[in-house]
Write an enzyme that holds these catalytic residues in place. Structure first.
Site, PDB file in Angstrom:
ATOM      1  N   LYS A 138       0.853  -1.198   0.000  1.00 53.42           N
ATOM      2  CA  LYS A 138       0.000   0.000   0.000  1.00 53.42           C
ATOM      3  C   LYS A 138       0.883   1.239   0.000  1.00 53.42           C
ATOM      4  O   LYS A 138       1.875   1.292   0.739  1.00 53.42           O
ATOM      5  CB  LYS A 138      -0.902  -0.034   1.244  1.00 53.42           C
ATOM      6  CG  LYS A 138      -1.918   1.106   1.314  1.00 53.42           C
ATOM      7  CD  LYS A 138      -2.814   0.939   2.543  1.00 53.42           C
ATOM      8  CE  LYS A 138      -3.841   2.048   2.662  1.00 53.42           C
ATOM      9  NZ  LYS A 138      -4.702   1.903   3.865  1.00 53.42           N
ATOM     10  N   SER A 144      -9.648   1.814   3.020  1.00 53.42           N
ATOM     11  CA  SER A 144      -8.817   2.601   2.132  1.00 53.42           C
ATOM     12  C   SER A 144      -7.761   1.770   1.401  1.00 53.42           C
ATOM     13  O   SER A 144      -7.182   2.239   0.433  1.00 53.42           O
ATOM     14  CB  SER A 144      -8.104   3.707   2.924  1.00 53.42           C
ATOM     15  OG  SER A 144      -7.233   3.135   3.884  1.00 53.42           O
ATOM     16  N   SER A 159      -9.659  -0.529   7.308  1.00 59.68           N
ATOM     17  CA  SER A 159      -9.144  -0.451   5.941  1.00 59.68           C
ATOM     18  C   SER A 159      -8.465  -1.700   5.394  1.00 59.68           C
ATOM     19  O   SER A 159      -8.156  -1.746   4.210  1.00 59.68           O
ATOM     20  CB  SER A 159      -8.170   0.713   5.808  1.00 59.68           C
ATOM     21  OG  SER A 159      -8.910   1.885   5.667  1.00 59.68           O
TER      22      SER A 159
HETATM   23  N1  GLN Z   1     -12.865   4.253   6.443  1.00 59.14           N
HETATM   24  C1  GLN Z   1     -12.222   4.710   7.640  1.00 59.14           C
HETATM   25  C2  GLN Z   1     -11.803   6.161   7.474  1.00 59.14           C
HETATM   26  O1  GLN Z   1     -12.135   6.724   6.502  1.00 59.14           O
HETATM   27  C3  GLN Z   1     -11.071   3.841   7.971  1.00 59.14           C
HETATM   28  C4  GLN Z   1      -9.888   4.075   7.143  1.00 59.14           C
HETATM   29  C5  GLN Z   1      -8.699   3.264   7.544  1.00 59.14           C
HETATM   30  O2  GLN Z   1      -8.818   2.235   8.234  1.00 59.14           O
HETATM   31  N2  GLN Z   1      -7.548   3.727   7.141  1.00 59.14           N
HETATM   32  O3  GLN Z   1     -11.181   6.738   8.286  1.00 59.14           O
END
Ligand code: GLN
Length: 488
Positions: A79, A154, A178
Site C-alpha cells: 500500500k 482505504s 481499511s
Molecule cells: N474508512 C475509515 C476512514 O475513513 C477507515 C480508514 C482506515 O482504516 N484507514 O477513516
C-alpha cells in the site's frame, strides 16, 4: 487460475522444488498487471526492473543453496502509505506526488529479510481516509468481482491486487477497517493485528493510536506467513510491544478444541443486509458443527463506535497532517506573497476534499472550549468500548461479526454522502478503538455474485488463535478457492 492466484503455500513448494522460479512468478504478476490493471486500477506504481532484479537475486541465492527467508521469492504488493527506500510514496495524495522515501519502513526491512519481492505500490484513499478508494488523488480502484463496484477502502488497491491475481500477497493499513473491509468486499483474507504487534515505523501516519499494518492473501495460511514476517518488536516505534512472535504458519492447521464463539446482539441491528446477516449466521452453524459453542454476548457501547472514531481519528489526523506545510517536504505552491499564504496555498492545493474535511473536523474537536466536550468525551467512551471487549473475552474466545453492512456498493454511490460512507465502517472501527486484532475471511457470495465476509475478533495478541479459528472455517467452506472472473 493464473500462477499468482495460487495459494502462497503452493507457490512456495513450487519454488522449493524448482518447478517455478521467482523471476517467472514475478513476471507472471507483472503480466497480470499489464493485462488487467488498466481496468482494475490496483497499482499506483510498479518498477518491473527492480522487482525482477530482486527475484533474480533470490533465485541465485536458492541455487547456491544459501539459507532463505520465510517468504523467499514471493512477490508482495505494498500500500502506498508505506515508505520503501528510493521509491515514490504518495499516500495517493498530490501533497506527496514527488516524495521519494529516504528510508525503508520496518515492514519493508522485514520483507527484504524474508527474501520477498517488492512488487509495487497500491492505490488507496488519500492518506488512508475513506472506505472506497475513490478518495485517491490519482485514480479509482475497481472491484475485480464487479468493475462497477468499489473494492472497499482505504486499502482497496491492495485487496484488488490480490483478488485480481496480480500479487499473491499484499500489505495494507487498518485505522478503522481499511484492511478487513476491502478484504470482505473482494473475497480475500485480511488481518488487522493487535495495536503494537507490527511496527508503524515508516508508515505514513493517519491516526497514530489506531493505525496498524497487516496482510492480505487468498487464504489464511498466506496471511499467517506474511504476519509472521512483519510482526515483532521495533524500538523505533514506541508503541511496538516486545512480545515474542509465534510461528503462526506452523500452528495454523491445528483446529481449536472447545472454542467459544460470541455473537453480539448489537451487531444484528437494522441496516444490516439480510444476505450478509444470513452468511454470518451460517458461519456460526459451521463452527457449531466443528464443535465450537456459540454464545450471545453484549457490547453495549458498540453503538457509539462510529461517532467516537470520527472524533478521535480526525483529531489525530489534524495533528499528524500539520507537518505538510510546504516547507520541509511535499507540495509547495508556486504563487504566494507571504509565508501564511504559502502554507495555505500549499495545503489547499495539496490535499483533497476528504482530507480537508478530516483536518477541519479534528481541528474543531481539539480547539479550546470543544476539547472537553468532544475529544475528551470520545476518549472516555473509547475506554468503555474496550471494557466491553474485555468483559466479552472473559466469556468467549472470539467474536464473530459481519465485516460490512452490505456487499460492495457501486462506485459513486456513497462518495458524495460522507456520513453514509462513514457508516460502512460500523463493524470494523471498534477493534481499532480497542486495539484488538481482527480478521476478515470469505463467507460466501450474495445472490448477485458479490463477496460476503465474516469478521472474527480476538483479545489482544490472540492472533494465533484467530488464525487457527479462521483456518478451521476456511477448510470447511472452501469459499477461498474461488477467483474473480476477470475477462481479457
Ligand atoms: N474508512 C475509515 C476512514 O475513513 C477507515 C480508514 C482506515 O482504516 N484507514 O477513516
Amino acid at each position: 487460475m493464473s500462477t499468482p492466484g495460487l495459494p502462497v503455500s503452493e507457490l512456495m513448494s513450487r519454488l522449493q522444488s524448482g518447478q517455478l522460479t521467482s523471476v517467472e512468478l514475478t513476471q507472471a504478476c507483472l503480466e497480470q498487471i499489464t493485462r488487467h490493471d488498466s481496468r482494475v486500477g490496483a497499482f499506483l506504481s510498479i518498477e518491473p526492473e527492480k522487482s525482477l532484479e530482486q527475484a533474480r537475486q533470490i533465485d541465485q541465492k536458492r541455487s547456491r543453496g544459501e539459507p532463505l527467508g520465510l517468504l523467499a521469492g514471493i512477490p508482495v504488493a505494498i500500500k502506498d502509505v508505506i515508505c520503501q527506500k528510493g521509491t515514490v510514496t504518495t499516500c495517493a495524495s498530490r501533497m506527496l506526488e514527488k516524495f521519494v522515501a529516504p528510508y525503508d519502513a520496518h515492514v519493508i526491512e522485514c520483507l527484504r529479510r524474508a527474501d520477498a519481492v517488492l512488487l509495487g505500490k497500491t492505490n488507496m484513499d488519500e492518506f488512508a481516509m475513506g472506505s472506497s478508494t475513490e478518495n485517491s488523488a490519482y485514480k479509482v480502484s475497481r472491484n475485480p468481482w464487479d468493475l462497477e463496484r468499489t473494492p472497499g477502502g482505504s486499502s482497496g488497491g491492495s485487496a484488488a491486487a490480490v483478488a485480481a491475481q496480480m500479487a499473491p500477497l499484499s500489505l495494507g493499513s487498518d485505522t478503522g477497517g481499511s484492511i478487513r473491509q476491502p478484504a470482505g468486499l473482494c473475497s480475500v483474507v485480511g488481518l488487522k493485528p493487535t495495536y503494537g504487534r507490527v511496527s508503524r515505523y515508516g508508515l505514513i501516519a493517519y491516526a497514530s493510536s489506531l493505525d496498524q499494518i497487516g496482510p492480505f492473501s487468498h487464504d489464511v495460511t498466506g496471511a499467517a506467513l506474511l504476519l509472521e514476517a512483519i510482526a515483532g518488536h521495533d524500538s523505533r516505534d514506541s508503541t511496538s510491544v516486545p512480545q515474542a512472535v509465534p510461528a503462526y504458519s506452523q500452528t495454523i492447521d491445528q483446529p481449536l478444541q472447545g472454542l467459544r464463539i460470541g455473537f453480539a446482539r448489537e451487531h444484528f441491528a437494522p441496516g444490516l443486509d439480510t444476505e450478509v446477516e444470513q452468511s454470518v449466521r451460517e458461519a456460526l452453524r459451521v463452527y457449531q458443527k466443528l464443535g465450537a459453542t456459540i454464545h450471545e454476548i453484549s457490547l453495549p457501547h458498540q453503538k457509539y463506535a462510529v461517532a467516537v472514531y470520527y472524533i478521535v481519528a480526525p483529531s489525530e489526523a489534524s495533528s499528524n497532517l500539520a507537518r505538510y506545510d510546504g516547507v520541509h517536504y511535499g507540495h509547495r505552491a508556486s504563487q504566494f506573497s507571504s509565508m501564511i499564504e504559502m502554507y495555505s496555498a500549499s495545503r489547499g492545493e495539496g490535499f483533497g476534499s476528504e482530507v480537508k474535511r478530516r483536518i477541519m473536523l479534528g481541528t474543531y474537536a481539539l480547539s479550546a472550549g470543544y476539547y472537553d466536550a468532544y475529544y475528551l468525551k470520545a476518549l472516555k467512551v473509547r475506554r468503555l468500548i474496550r471494557n466491553d471487549f474485555d468483559n466479552a473475552f472473559r466469556e468467549v474466545d472470539l467474536i464473530a461479526t459481519p465485516v460490512n453492512p452490505t456487499p460492495a456498493f457501486k462506485l459513486g454511490e456513497l462518495v458524495n454522502d460522507p456520513l453514509a460512507m462513514y457508516l460502512s465502517d460500523i463493524y470494523t472501527i471498534s477493534a481499532n478503538l480497542a486495539g484488538i486484532p481482527g480478521i476478515s475471511v470469505q463467507a460466501g457470495f450474495s445472490s448477485g455474485g458479490l463477496p460476503l465476509g465474516l469478521q472474527l475478533l480476538g483479545a489482544p495478541f490472540a492472533e494465533e488463535r484467530l488464525l487457527r479459528a479462521a483456518r478451521m472455517f476456511e477448510r470447511e467452506t472452501e469459499w477461498h478457492r474461488r477467483r474473480a472472473p476477470l475477462a481479457g
